[in-house]
Design a protein around this motif. Structure first.
Motif, PDB file in Angstrom:
ATOM      1  N   ILE A  65       7.481  21.153  32.896  1.00  0.00           N
ATOM      2  CA  ILE A  65       7.756  19.736  32.616  1.00  0.00           C
ATOM      3  C   ILE A  65       8.796  19.570  31.511  1.00  0.00           C
ATOM      4  O   ILE A  65       9.607  18.648  31.554  1.00  0.00           O
ATOM      5  N   GLY A  66       8.801  20.469  30.530  1.00  0.00           N
ATOM      6  CA  GLY A  66       9.736  20.370  29.412  1.00  0.00           C
ATOM      7  C   GLY A  66       9.644  19.034  28.693  1.00  0.00           C
ATOM      8  O   GLY A  66      10.644  18.320  28.589  1.00  0.00           O
ATOM      9  N   PRO A  67       8.434  18.659  28.197  1.00  0.00           N
ATOM     10  CA  PRO A  67       8.273  17.326  27.610  1.00  0.00           C
ATOM     11  C   PRO A  67       8.991  17.174  26.273  1.00  0.00           C
ATOM     12  O   PRO A  67       9.170  18.147  25.546  1.00  0.00           O
ATOM     13  N   ARG A  68       9.384  15.928  25.965  1.00  0.00           N
ATOM     14  CA  ARG A  68       9.954  15.632  24.648  1.00  0.00           C
ATOM     15  C   ARG A  68       8.845  15.536  23.608  1.00  0.00           C
ATOM     16  O   ARG A  68       9.067  15.771  22.433  1.00  0.00           O
ATOM     17  N   ASP A  69       7.671  15.133  24.057  1.00  0.00           N
ATOM     18  CA  ASP A  69       6.509  15.039  23.174  1.00  0.00           C
ATOM     19  C   ASP A  69       5.265  15.181  24.032  1.00  0.00           C
ATOM     20  O   ASP A  69       5.315  14.968  25.248  1.00  0.00           O
TER      21      ASP A  69
ATOM     22  N   VAL B 218     -14.531  23.029  28.347  1.00  0.00           N
ATOM     23  CA  VAL B 218     -14.680  22.428  29.673  1.00  0.00           C
ATOM     24  C   VAL B 218     -13.464  21.607  30.082  1.00  0.00           C
ATOM     25  O   VAL B 218     -13.543  20.806  30.999  1.00  0.00           O
ATOM     26  N   GLY B 219     -12.343  21.807  29.430  1.00  0.00           N
ATOM     27  CA  GLY B 219     -11.125  21.173  29.895  1.00  0.00           C
ATOM     28  C   GLY B 219     -10.410  20.335  28.861  1.00  0.00           C
ATOM     29  O   GLY B 219     -10.813  20.259  27.700  1.00  0.00           O
ATOM     30  N   PHE B 220      -9.337  19.708  29.333  1.00  0.00           N
ATOM     31  CA  PHE B 220      -8.514  18.897  28.450  1.00  0.00           C
ATOM     32  C   PHE B 220      -7.737  17.886  29.277  1.00  0.00           C
ATOM     33  O   PHE B 220      -7.599  18.011  30.487  1.00  0.00           O
ATOM     34  N   THR B 221      -7.223  16.876  28.573  1.00  0.00           N
ATOM     35  CA  THR B 221      -6.288  15.920  29.161  1.00  0.00           C
ATOM     36  C   THR B 221      -4.982  16.054  28.398  1.00  0.00           C
ATOM     37  O   THR B 221      -4.990  16.113  27.167  1.00  0.00           O
ATOM     38  N   ALA B 222      -3.879  16.117  29.124  1.00  0.00           N
ATOM     39  CA  ALA B 222      -2.564  16.213  28.496  1.00  0.00           C
ATOM     40  C   ALA B 222      -1.722  15.024  28.920  1.00  0.00           C
ATOM     41  O   ALA B 222      -1.782  14.595  30.074  1.00  0.00           O
ATOM     42  N   GLU B 223      -0.983  14.500  27.973  1.00  0.00           N
ATOM     43  CA  GLU B 223      -0.069  13.391  28.248  1.00  0.00           C
ATOM     44  C   GLU B 223       1.310  13.851  27.778  1.00  0.00           C
ATOM     45  O   GLU B 223       1.491  14.203  26.612  1.00  0.00           O
ATOM     46  N   TYR B 224       2.258  13.903  28.704  1.00  0.00           N
ATOM     47  CA  TYR B 224       3.600  14.385  28.384  1.00  0.00           C
ATOM     48  C   TYR B 224       4.611  13.247  28.509  1.00  0.00           C
ATOM     49  O   TYR B 224       4.692  12.617  29.556  1.00  0.00           O
ATOM     50  N   TRP B 225       5.370  13.029  27.447  1.00  0.00           N
ATOM     51  CA  TRP B 225       6.469  12.065  27.491  1.00  0.00           C
ATOM     52  C   TRP B 225       7.718  12.841  27.885  1.00  0.00           C
ATOM     53  O   TRP B 225       8.147  13.750  27.174  1.00  0.00           O
ATOM     54  N   VAL B 226       8.296  12.502  29.030  1.00  0.00           N
ATOM     55  CA  VAL B 226       9.428  13.261  29.560  1.00  0.00           C
ATOM     56  C   VAL B 226      10.731  12.493  29.350  1.00  0.00           C
ATOM     57  O   VAL B 226      11.676  13.003  28.755  1.00  0.00           O
TER      58      VAL B 226
END
Length: 199
Positions: free
Chosen positions: A49-53, A63-71
């Protein structure tokens, strides 16, 4: 009436200790694998994805995670990823995992910019878990086009949708087909599910 003697208590305690020994060894061995798997997933996501943030929220312990990527690059505005796994590290929980056929879930949602020139909005999702459905409902409620969104069944994709009439749904269907081909993995826990969002 059953009488509980000191010998019965001692035997029960001995059984508990003997049962705990493999569970401790199991915990540390499987914990290491689960941490490595999640770290590997994060590395792959960030490389692809190469996110900026980015922002990560860990769900419970292992048991897991949530990721939010600003592209904000090309047509992609944001990418949302949720990874959840049964607690394989809990030895005594394994029969429940097998009984209910729990497995890892990887959900990917892509938010695309308006610069695609597509009018309308489309949310396509696979009804695999209540968390996916809740995420879509929440997103639909916040949409400025919520009154125009219709709920649709898409049997050819094995999915459901909330969408406006027109090209947004067509484009979302095509993207879903392409992502499904990439994720075709015959029952593997890494098969993608999630949504494609236009705003």
């Amino acid at each position: 009436m059953v009488e509980i003697t000191g010998e019965t208590l001692a035997n029960a305690l001995l059984v508990l200790i003997l049962a705990a020994l493999p569970s401790v060894a199991w915990f540390f061995q499987v914990r290491k694998k689960m941490i490595r798997r999640q770290a590997g997933l994060v590395r792959v996501f960030e490389q692809v994805i190469g996110p900026r943030d980015q922002r990560y929220v860990v769900h419970g312990y292992l048991v897991g995670f949530t990721a939010e990527y600003w592209v904000n690059r090309g047509p992609i505005k944001k990418v949302y990823i949720t990874y959840t796994t049964p607690p394989y590290h809990a030895f005594f929980y394994l029969p429940i995992i097998m009984l209910f056929r729990r497995r890892e879930k990887l959900e990917v949602a892509v938010e695309v910019r308006d610069s695609l020139g597509v009018k309308g909005e489309a949310h396509i999702y696979r009804r695999g878990g209540i968390d996916v459905v809740q995420l879509v409902y929440k997103d639909v409620k916040q949409s400025p086009l919520r009154r125009k969104l219709r709920r649709l069944k898409l049997p050819d994709l094995g999915a459901e949708a909330y969408a406006t009439e027109g090209e947004a749904l067509d484009l979302a269907r095509e993207l879903w087909r392409r992502l499904s081909r990439l994720g075709r993995c015959s029952g593997s826990p890494w098969c993608p599910a999630g949504g494609l969002y236009w705003r």
